[in-house]
Structures are given as structure tokens and as C-alpha cells.
Design an enzyme around this catalytic site. Structure first.
Site, PDB file in Angstrom:
ATOM      1  N   SER A 155       0.794  -1.219   0.000  1.00  0.00           N
ATOM      2  CA  SER A 155       0.000   0.000   0.000  1.00  0.00           C
ATOM      3  C   SER A 155       0.832   1.278   0.000  1.00  0.00           C
ATOM      4  CB  SER A 155      -0.948  -0.040   1.182  1.00  0.00           C
ATOM      5  OG  SER A 155      -1.800   1.052   1.141  1.00  0.00           O
ATOM      6  N   HIS A 156       0.712   2.037   1.081  1.00  0.00           N
ATOM      7  CA  HIS A 156       1.352   3.359   1.160  1.00  0.00           C
ATOM      8  C   HIS A 156       2.803   3.276   1.632  1.00  0.00           C
ATOM      9  CE1 HIS A 156      -0.382   2.061   4.882  1.00  0.00           C
ATOM     10  NE2 HIS A 156       0.452   2.837   5.532  1.00  0.00           N
ATOM     11  N   LYS A 168      -1.785  -9.922   0.013  1.00  0.00           N
ATOM     12  CA  LYS A 168      -3.087  -9.820   0.662  1.00  0.00           C
ATOM     13  C   LYS A 168      -4.039 -10.749  -0.079  1.00  0.00           C
ATOM     14  CE  LYS A 168      -5.282  -5.897  -0.367  1.00  0.00           C
ATOM     15  NZ  LYS A 168      -5.998  -4.631  -0.290  1.00  0.00           N
ATOM     16  N   ASP A 319      -2.579   6.482  -3.370  1.00  0.00           N
ATOM     17  CA  ASP A 319      -1.417   5.827  -2.753  1.00  0.00           C
ATOM     18  C   ASP A 319      -0.838   4.707  -3.628  1.00  0.00           C
ATOM     19  OD1 ASP A 319      -3.484   4.011  -2.477  1.00  0.00           O
ATOM     20  OD2 ASP A 319      -2.723   3.225  -0.596  1.00  0.00           O
ATOM     21  N   ASP A 321      -1.226   1.467  -3.933  1.00  0.00           N
ATOM     22  CA  ASP A 321      -2.102   0.510  -4.619  1.00  0.00           C
ATOM     23  C   ASP A 321      -3.449   1.104  -5.017  1.00  0.00           C
ATOM     24  OD1 ASP A 321      -2.781   0.683  -1.920  1.00  0.00           O
ATOM     25  OD2 ASP A 321      -3.648  -1.316  -1.877  1.00  0.00           O
ATOM     26  N   ASP A 323      -5.922   2.623  -3.379  1.00  0.00           N
ATOM     27  CA  ASP A 323      -7.179   2.598  -2.612  1.00  0.00           C
ATOM     28  C   ASP A 323      -7.366   3.809  -1.716  1.00  0.00           C
ATOM     29  OD1 ASP A 323      -5.255   1.800  -0.819  1.00  0.00           O
ATOM     30  OD2 ASP A 323      -6.208  -0.097  -0.261  1.00  0.00           O
ATOM     31  N   ARG A 324      -6.296   4.565  -1.483  1.00  0.00           N
ATOM     32  CA  ARG A 324      -6.445   5.768  -0.656  1.00  0.00           C
ATOM     33  C   ARG A 324      -6.561   7.019  -1.528  1.00  0.00           C
ATOM     34  NH1 ARG A 324      -2.582   5.450   4.610  1.00  0.00           N
ATOM     35  NH2 ARG A 324      -3.080   3.311   5.172  1.00  0.00           N
ATOM     36  N   THR A 386     -10.513  -0.499  12.841  1.00  0.00           N
ATOM     37  CA  THR A 386      -9.697  -0.098  11.700  1.00  0.00           C
ATOM     38  C   THR A 386      -9.441  -1.298  10.791  1.00  0.00           C
ATOM     39  OG1 THR A 386      -8.624   1.662  12.922  1.00  0.00           O
ATOM     40  CG2 THR A 386      -7.400   0.745  11.073  1.00  0.00           C
ATOM     41  N   LYS A 418     -11.590   0.022  -0.379  1.00  0.00           N
ATOM     42  CA  LYS A 418     -11.650   1.468  -0.522  1.00  0.00           C
ATOM     43  C   LYS A 418     -11.088   1.816  -1.890  1.00  0.00           C
ATOM     44  CE  LYS A 418      -7.500   2.209   2.345  1.00  0.00           C
ATOM     45  NZ  LYS A 418      -7.257   0.892   2.943  1.00  0.00           N
ATOM     46  N   ARG A 538      -0.354   5.591  16.845  1.00  0.00           N
ATOM     47  CA  ARG A 538      -1.270   6.563  16.265  1.00  0.00           C
ATOM     48  C   ARG A 538      -2.114   7.156  17.386  1.00  0.00           C
ATOM     49  NH1 ARG A 538      -0.211   5.606  11.077  1.00  0.00           N
ATOM     50  NH2 ARG A 538      -0.569   3.600  10.069  1.00  0.00           N
TER      51      ARG A 538
HETATM   52  C1  G16 Z   1      -4.877  -0.313   5.605  1.00  0.00           C
HETATM   53  C2  G16 Z   1      -6.275  -0.770   5.863  1.00  0.00           C
HETATM   54  C3  G16 Z   1      -7.100   0.375   6.366  1.00  0.00           C
HETATM   55  C4  G16 Z   1      -6.447   1.012   7.566  1.00  0.00           C
HETATM   56  C5  G16 Z   1      -5.042   1.413   7.224  1.00  0.00           C
HETATM   57  C6  G16 Z   1      -4.255   1.899   8.419  1.00  0.00           C
HETATM   58  O1  G16 Z   1      -4.866   0.575   4.548  1.00  0.00           O
HETATM   59  O2  G16 Z   1      -6.861  -1.285   4.697  1.00  0.00           O
HETATM   60  O3  G16 Z   1      -8.348  -0.120   6.669  1.00  0.00           O
HETATM   61  O4  G16 Z   1      -7.173   2.110   7.972  1.00  0.00           O
HETATM   62  O5  G16 Z   1      -4.336   0.309   6.714  1.00  0.00           O
HETATM   63  O6  G16 Z   1      -4.081   0.848   9.284  1.00  0.00           O
HETATM   64  P1  G16 Z   1      -3.092   0.955  10.501  1.00  0.00           P
HETATM   65  O7  G16 Z   1      -3.574   2.127  11.296  1.00  0.00           O
HETATM   66  O8  G16 Z   1      -3.241  -0.353  11.207  1.00  0.00           O
HETATM   67  O9  G16 Z   1      -1.709   1.205   9.950  1.00  0.00           O
HETATM   68  P2  G16 Z   1      -3.904   0.355   3.332  1.00  0.00           P
HETATM   69  O10 G16 Z   1      -4.184   1.505   2.426  1.00  0.00           O
HETATM   70  O11 G16 Z   1      -2.537   0.377   3.939  1.00  0.00           O
HETATM   71  O12 G16 Z   1      -4.270  -0.975   2.792  1.00  0.00           O
END
Ligand code: G16
Length: 585
Positions: A155-156, A168, A319, A321, A323-324, A386, A418, A538
Site C-alpha cells: 500500500s502506502h 493480501k 497511494d 495501490d 485505494d487511498r 480499523t 476502498k 497513532r
Molecule cells: C490499511 C487498511 C485500512 C487502515 C489502514 C491503516 O490501509 O486497509 O483499513 O485504515 O491500513 O491501518 P493501521 O492504522 O493499522 O496502519 P492500506 O491503504 O494500507 O491498505
């Protein structure tokens, strides 16, 4: 006699003599007798002995580790085999496979294709060049009735040879595997002793069309077409095109990640935005050395453009992938929690949502702005832990239409992930309908509903033991906090968030510590489940201001007393050794 173990059950058995005489042989389903027998070319399948790794527990969103970890012999193979071993009834069916193009994407895809073939998958749809954004993968799983999908992304998180990688598994509704599936995968990783893989050549991932890996058909599909078609069904492309072809100016930063080809096809080609509207649109294995996280810190190129004097009317970023999303107006940042609330409030302006919403959902740390919209609309608002996986059941049961998270994620029932570009299109469609600026739309929303001041403070790369000590320290105060006065605030409730899924009754505990005050303010403490180095703390802060004359205030200033209180309660500076958060959003 040779036995091949698949799905924890004996599925095949053949005599050594059969193997030696060069014939094809039948794989007899000894346990799963309902499965049709399948035929494999002799010598195509190798059974490789392996030993378990003790760190393959999936986090918030799949298994994420640094690339060198995934490159260890058998590391990826173990996790993929454990995934197949935890599934029932997928033999002969379709799998979707693709990733965000980061370093190790291509070799991983070749390995997974060979393992899918060896494990009896009938057909795999792969994005061209190995590219599929997370929402596009979800779209393909649903559209082509796949039993599931494997999405390769961290992801990010940054990419490259020393960056992060991730795997995943998504289930047949197109969404991230629920906890019962990820737990089963983890259990299998603990006892795995062998995996299956075909002895076949790499296939050409760049050429569209049908190929073979052993007995499995592989179709290399256009990464963008099906997804773009779905977007066109939901949004008024005619109105958005009119907006983009007029004086309206827009900048879309794809951060050298997966959305580049999608954004160019949709905004520049289908919707007539000027060439160059999409910046950093070439997916790169290391994201150009950047951190593909669309927030005010990491999307600095876009922030510079959007906070300049001659800024465009609208800016967005997505981001790694896809989704953000981050949404910006001219010199204006839209908080993701507000974006969710606004999307819900304006949904009936959009063709795909014109009949209204069945309900909305937000993750627990997301601000309560969406709750206020739901109340006014007379629909339910669900509070989940989350992780997008918690929305799946609610979407499937049509309890909700729209959902979102503070972590720059918004989406709807159109897929089960998302969806960054969906959110950008949603905003464009609202802007085209309302003919107002982003700032005008947001400030009018606050005027109507009040403003939920909101901020998240991240402390990245904290020593894991110190982070646990911090969380335990707050946890130990929970029973004594309710009723206490902290500064100007009185604690109304203090708990470790636990969620019972209203559809299947499954319970998820310890999902973040909430301390809520009598005036509706909150602070939430959580450890991230997506980092790969040390721990990320966080801290989520929220207060509510109904008075319009007090809305035009910097959230950090509005939340200052809560920030101080959070530090006193959790000893953040002392235990993290940091004076400031790494990222503030
Ligand atoms: C993932 C999850 C999201 C979550 C985010 C942050 O996003 O799909 O639902 O809100 O991580 O998670 P954490 O606070 O545990 O780091 P992504 O975009 O990384 O797949």
C-alpha cells in the site's frame, strides 16, 4: 507411490511407474470426492519441502514485510501455500492476481502463477504487466465470479529493493479476507512442511491474451478497462467532462504508483482533462524514491502546487495501490473524515447513488462527522475497527452503501475495497453539480452540521517494547478514568474498543483505546497494523464545535488542550523519546 498433499487433504496419488512412462495421469480426489478429477502433465508439479517462518501473521491489511524478508527462500511460497491450504472449494475456479508494480511484483507473480497452477486453480486473471490497483482487483473478482484474488502491495509503504512488499488475499465478494480467513492462513503458516509449484517457464506478463501455466489458463487482461467501465456506470461522465473542459483546473498526483494508467485513461482520455493533469503518472518499482502515502507530508509535490498563489481548483492524490485518496481545494485541505461525511451528505447528486443510502460506516478512530449526516438522513451509522475487512459483511448485507476511514480511505458498495479514484470522481461529480469551490462546499457543510475538528499524530518507528508499555500504561487507567476531570474535560467513557460483527457475530477485541469526554471530544490510542519497522503509535484527536464563528481555526490549535492531555495520560514524549510526531494529518 507419491502422495501430493493439497488443502490439508490427500488429493492425489499415483504410482511411480505411471510417472516414469511419460503419460499424463489422473489426480484422484481421495477426500474431496465432489471435485472433478483434474489432469496434469507429468513432472509439471514439484512438491518442495519447507519449514515454517514464525512471523507470517497478517496485519491490518495482509502480510507486509521488507523486500529482503520476502526474498528469503520459501518465504513467499510458504505464505501462498498456507493461503491455498486454508481455502475450500477453489479447484478449477478463477483467481485474480496483480499488484501495485512495486519492486518484486513481477517475480512474485510468476511464483504465484506456478503455485496456483500446481494447487489446481482453473484460471487466473492477471493485470497486464502485473499491474492491478486494489479496487480494480476487487472489481475483477466480482465481475468474473472469481473465488478470490491475491493482491501484491504494501500500500502506502515505500518500495524498492530495501522497501516493503506485501501479499493480501481477497475473498469472493472482492474484499479483504475477514479475520477468520486470515487466522486460518496464519495457523497453516505455523505448521507448513511443503508446497506445490509447477516446473514451468515464466510467462509474458506484458502481452494481453490467454496463455498456459501447466494445466491452468492464464489470461493477461487490460488492467484498466473493467474498472473504468464501472466508474462510468456510477458517475455522470458527461457533466464531469463539461467541468474539466471548461475553466476548471485540476491536478492528480499518482505518486509514481499504480493509479497512473488508470488516472490517465479516466481523467485525460475519457473525461477530457488537459494532458499533464495526471502528474507522477508512471508506475515505478520504487515510486521514484517517494513514500506513496497521499497525505500533507508525503504528497509534497501536490501540496506545493495546491497551496501556491495560482493553485488549481482541485487536487487529489492516491497511494501505492490506489485505494487511498487525498482531496484538496485551492489552498484547502479536506480532512478524510470530513470527506466521508460530505460524500454521504451529497450522495443523491450522483447517478449511482441517486436513490439514497442504506446506511454508512466509519472505523472507530474516524471522526464522528459522518454520524451527524447519518442522523439527519435517518439512516444507521456503524462504528467498526480499523481495517477495510470489517466493512465487507455490512456491505454484503446492504446495511451500508458508503463507508470510510480517517486513513484517507473512502468507498462504497461498488467494490469491496476502498477506492481512491472513485473518491476523486465523486468529488468531481459533486463539484460539477454544485458549481462551488471545494472550500465553499466544506464550510457550508460545517455550517449545517457543526465542525468535528480532527487530527491524527503518528509516531513512526518507535521501539516496540516502549510502544507496548505506553499502551499498557493507558490500559491500566481505563477503569478509574470515567467520571474523572482531566483539565477542562470530564471523562465519560474509557475502554479498549471491542466490535461484534452484527452479521456473523464474530468478536474483535483490543482494537484501540478510546477515552471519550462529556462534550463529545475523544482521544484514541492505537498501534498501527501496517508498519514493518518497530511500532507506529497513532494518536487520534477529535473535538466538536457547533458555533460557526469558531470554525475557521487551525485544527492543531483547536485540539491543543487535548494534545497536551494525551501526552500527560500516555507519557508519549517520555516513552517514545520524541518531541514531535513523525506525521500529522
Ligand atoms: C490499511 C487498511 C485500512 C487502515 C489502514 C491503516 O490501509 O486497509 O483499513 O485504515 O491500513 O491501518 P493501521 O492504522 O493499522 O496502519 P492500506 O491503504 O494500507 O491498505
Amino acid at each position: 507411490m507419491k502422495m501430493t498433499v493439497i488443502d490439508g487433504s490427500v488429493l492425489s496419488q499415483c504410482a511411480e511407474g505411471d510417472r516414469n512412462n511419460g503419460r499424463q495421469y489422473e489426480i484422484m480426489a481421495l477426500v474431496h470426492r465432489s471435485n472433478p478429477p483434474r489432469y496434469f502433465t507429468e513432472m509439471a508439479i514439484k512438491t518442495v519441502s519447507t519449514t515454517p517462518f514464525d512471523d507470517q501473521k497478517p496485519g491490518t491489511s495482509g502480510l507486509r514485510k521488507q523486500v529482503p524478508t520476502f526474498q528469503k527462500p520459501n518465504y513467499l511460497e510458504n505464505f501462498v501455500q498456507a493461503t491455498f491450504d486454508s481455502l475450500d472449494d477453489y479447484q478449477g475456479k478463477t483467481l485474480v492476481l496483480g499488484g501495485d508494480g512495486r519492486y518484486f511484483n513481477r517475480p512474485a507473480i510468476q511464483i504465484i502463477l506456478r503455485m496456483a497452477a500446481a494447487n489446481g486453480v482453473g484460471k487466473t486473471l492477471v493485470g497486464q504487466g502485473g499491474i492491478l490497483s486494489t479496487p480494480a482487483a476487487s472489481c475483477l473478482i466480482r465481475k468474473y465470479d472469481a473465488f478470490g484474488g491475491i493482491v501484491l502491495s504494501a500500500s502506502h509503504n515505500p518500495g524498492g529493493p530495501e522497501g516493503d512488499f506485501g501479499v493480501k488475499y481477497n475473498v469472493s465478494n472482492g474484499g479483504p479476507a475477514p479475520e477468520k480467513v486470515t487466522s486460518a492462513i496464519f495457523e497453516h503458516t505455523k505448521s507448513i512442511s511443503e508446497y506445490q509449484i509447477t516446473d514451468t517457464e515464466d510467462i509474458d506478463l506484458d502481452e494481453l491474451g490467454t496463455k498456459q501455466v501447466g494445466e491452468m489458463t492464464v489470461e493477461v487482461v487490460d488492467s484498466v478497462a473493467d474498472y473504468a467501465e464501472l466508474m462510468e456506470q456510477l458517475f455522470d461522465f458527461g457533466k464531469i467532462r463539461k467541468l474539466l473542459e471548461g475553466n476548471f483546473s485540476m491536478c492528480m498526483d499518482s505518486m509514481h504508483a499504480v493509479t497512473g494508467p488508470y488516472a490517465k485513461a479516466i481523467f485525460e482520455q475519457a473525461l477530457g482533462a488537459k494532458a499533464g493533469t495526471v502528474t507522477n503518472g508512471e508506475p515505478l518499482e520504487d515510486f521514484g524514491g517517494g513514500h506513496p502515502d497521499p497525505n500533507l507530508v508525503y504528497a509534497h509535490d501536490l501540496v506545493k502546487v495546491m497551496f501556491a498563489e495560482d493553485a488549481p481548483d482541485f487536487g487529489a492524490a492516491s497511494d501505492g495501490d490506489g485505494d487511498r485518496n487525498m482531496i484538496l481545494g485551492n489552498n484547502f485541505f479536506v480532512n478524510p473524515s470530513d470527506s466521508l461525511a460530505l460524500i454521504a451528505a451529497n450522495a443523491t447528486l450522483i447517478p449511482g447513488y441517486k436513490d439514497g443510502l442504506s446506511g454508512v460506516a466509519r472505523s472507530m478512530p474516524t471522526s464522528q462527522a459522518a454520524d451527524r449526516v447519518a442522523k439527519k438522513l435517518g439512516i444507521d451509522c456503524y462504528e467498526t475497527p480499523t481495517g477495510w475487512k470489517f466493512f465487507g459483511n455490512l456491505l454484503d448485507a446492504d446495511k451500508i452503501t458508503i463507508c470510510g476511514e480517517e486513513s484517507f480511505g473512502t468507498g462504497s458498495n461498488h467494490v469491496r475495497e476502498k477506492d481512491g479514484l472513485w473518491a476523486v470522481l465523486f468529488w468531481l461529480n459533486v463539484l460539477a453539480e454544485r458549481q462551488q469551490s471545494v472550500e465553499e462546499i466544506v464550510t457550508e457543510h460545517w455550517k449545517e452540521y457543526g465542525r468535528n475538528f480532527y487530527s491524527r499524530h503518528d509516531y513512526e518507528g518507535v521501539d516496540s517494547a516502549k510502544a507496548s508499555e505506553l499502551m499498557d500504561g493507558v490500559r491500566s487507567q481505563l477503569s478509574s478514568l470515567p467520571g474523572q476531570k482531566l483539565g477542562d474535560y470530564t471523562v465519560e467513557y474509557a475502554d479498549d474498543f471491542s466490535y461484534t460483527d452484527p452479521i456473523d457475530g464474530s468478536v474483535s477485541e483490543k482494537q484501540g483505546i478510546r477515552i471519550g469526554f462529556t462534550d463529545g471530544s475523544r482521544m484514541v490510542f492505537r498501534l498501527s497494523g501496517t508498519g514493518t519497522q518497530g511500532a507506529t503509535l497513532r494518536l487520534y484527536l477529535e473535538s466538536y464545535e457547533p458555533d460557526e464563528s469558531k470554525h475557521n481555526v487551525d485544527p492543531q490549535a483547536a485540539l491543543k488542550p487535548l494534545i497536551k492531555l494525551a501526552d500527560e495520560t500516555a507519557k508519549i514524549k517520555e516513552l517514545t523519546g520524541r518531541d514531535e510526531p513523525t506525521v500529522i494529518t
